[in-house]
Enzyme design. Structure first.
Site, PDB file in Angstrom:
ATOM      1  N   SER A 126     -59.524-181.235  20.393  1.00 51.55           N
ATOM      2  CA  SER A 126     -58.404-181.828  21.125  1.00 51.55           C
ATOM      3  C   SER A 126     -58.837-182.672  22.317  1.00 51.55           C
ATOM      4  O   SER A 126     -58.036-183.444  22.838  1.00 51.55           O
ATOM      5  CB  SER A 126     -57.457-180.721  21.613  1.00 51.55           C
ATOM      6  OG  SER A 126     -58.094-179.906  22.583  1.00 51.55           O
ATOM      7  N   LYS A 200     -57.511-179.105  28.921  1.00 50.75           N
ATOM      8  CA  LYS A 200     -56.798-180.381  28.804  1.00 50.75           C
ATOM      9  C   LYS A 200     -57.058-181.200  30.062  1.00 50.75           C
ATOM     10  O   LYS A 200     -57.646-180.733  31.038  1.00 50.75           O
ATOM     11  CB  LYS A 200     -55.291-180.162  28.645  1.00 50.75           C
ATOM     12  CG  LYS A 200     -54.868-179.255  27.493  1.00 50.75           C
ATOM     13  CD  LYS A 200     -55.120-179.854  26.141  1.00 50.75           C
ATOM     14  CE  LYS A 200     -54.692-178.910  25.018  1.00 50.75           C
ATOM     15  NZ  LYS A 200     -55.098-179.419  23.684  1.00 50.75           N
TER      16      LYS A 200
END
Length: 345
Positions: A126, A200
């Site tokens: 990701s 993230k």
């Protein structure tokens, strides 16, 4: 013959006492030699059995009274003091010290993991291409202890806010391997097998308004972000447009760099509008530590430093202008009032 006897008694020759002699008196107290007596006019002889003379003593020999008075090495006392001499410490062997060194190293590693930095493994794609699957990153855990909060552009590790990871399948690697991993995870050398953490990039912080339309760029407080870190071939948000979203205080909006392969804030707007509490943030990822050929720092991209991006900064010029205008207006009013009074007089 008499001169020899006096010489022996005066200490020129130290006789050795034989077992079985009587006492340690002076020559005047020595026992009579066989076959001679004072009455017969014979001088007492000074044989080996005679006691030490009354003259100046020579150096004490082994077993003498002087040695018993001053101490010896055998009874462990210092001469003339009655104290035992200091003995040198025995040096431990390496194998005896090795367990102590290992224990100290583990304690230090535990303290570092708890308060300073911790290693995390990247389990997914990701964050490509910034981070690859299998990379090890070091996370700064110290600055949050001093009240530091995540900033735009930082790559952060945070606990699952609830349902982001879903039900993950755990692989059975055997009791020995699981035990080793669990022990190493306690000191931060390996990630925990049951950890629920994500990584993230922070796009917006508390007070910001963030949005993204299909075919457009991510907007923060009306400013478009130039995002060179996005995975090649991805778009900023075409697969999942969002916003505008007002980020609450003490919360952050996060997105993965691989936008088409990241279930980030866009996909969890049913819970706090997709935002993450700063209390769930473990720390900022500061460096890729492993593998060696991918060593690099994780700096904040320049696009997050553009003027006017911060909502607070955009209000600052007008606030400062207002604050500076108030004294000027008051000064002019006082000056005009003084002129009016002077004219009236």
């Amino acid at each position: 013959m008499g001169d020899l006897a006096v010489g022996a008694r005066s200490g020129h020759e130290e006789p050795e006492r034989r077992p079985g002699t009587r006492g340690e008196g002076t020559a005047d107290q020595a026992p009579e030699a066989p076959g001679a007596s004072p009455e017969a006019g014979g001088a007492p002889t000074a044989g080996p059995a005679d006691a030490p003379p009354s003259g100046p003593p020579g150096p004490p020999g082994p077993g003498t009274g002087a040695e018993r008075e001053t101490g010896s090495e055998e009874d462990g006392t210092e001469s003339g003091t009655g104290r035992r001499p200091a003995k040198g410490r025995k040096v431990r062997s390496f194998w005896k010290e090795l367990p102590i060194l290992i224990f100290i190293a583990l304690v230090l590693a535990l303290l570092i993991k708890t308060f300073l930095v911790q290693a995390f493994s990247i389990p997914s794609d990701s964050m490509q291409n910034t981070l690859q699957r299998g990379d090890r990153v070091l996370v700064d855990k110290l600055t949050p202890w001093f009240g530091s909060k995540p900033e735009r552009g930082e790559v952060v590790v945070f606990h699952d806010p609830g349902g982001w990871l879903g039900e993950t399948q755990t692989q059975d690697s055997g009791p020995i391997a699981e035990g080793i991993q669990e022990a190493l995870s306690k000191v931060g050398l390996m990630p925990s097998a049951d950890e629920k953490d994500l990584i993230k990039r922070v796009i917006a912080v508390g007070g910001d308004t963030v949005s993204c339309k299909r075919g457009g760029k991510v907007m923060v407080n009306g400013k478009a972000l130039d995002e060179p870190y996005i995975f090649p071939g991805n778009t900023p948000c075409d697969e999942k447009p969002f916003g505008p979203v007002k980020v609450p205080k003490d919360r952050i909006w996060v997105m993965g760099d691989h936008r088409q392969d990241s279930l980030d804030s866009r996909y969890h707007q049913n819970l706090h509008n997709g935002t993450v509490s700063v209390d769930d943030v473990v720390g900022r990822a500061i460096v890729v530590a492993w593998p060696v050929n991918r060593w690099s720092t994780l700096s904040i991209p320049d696009t997050f430093d553009q003027p006017g991006l911060s909502a607070a900064a955009s209000l600052a010029p007008s606030a400062l202008g207002f604050a500076g205008a108030v004294p000027l207006v008051l000064w002019r009013r006082r000056r005009q009032a003084a002129k009016v009074r002077g004219t009236a007089d």
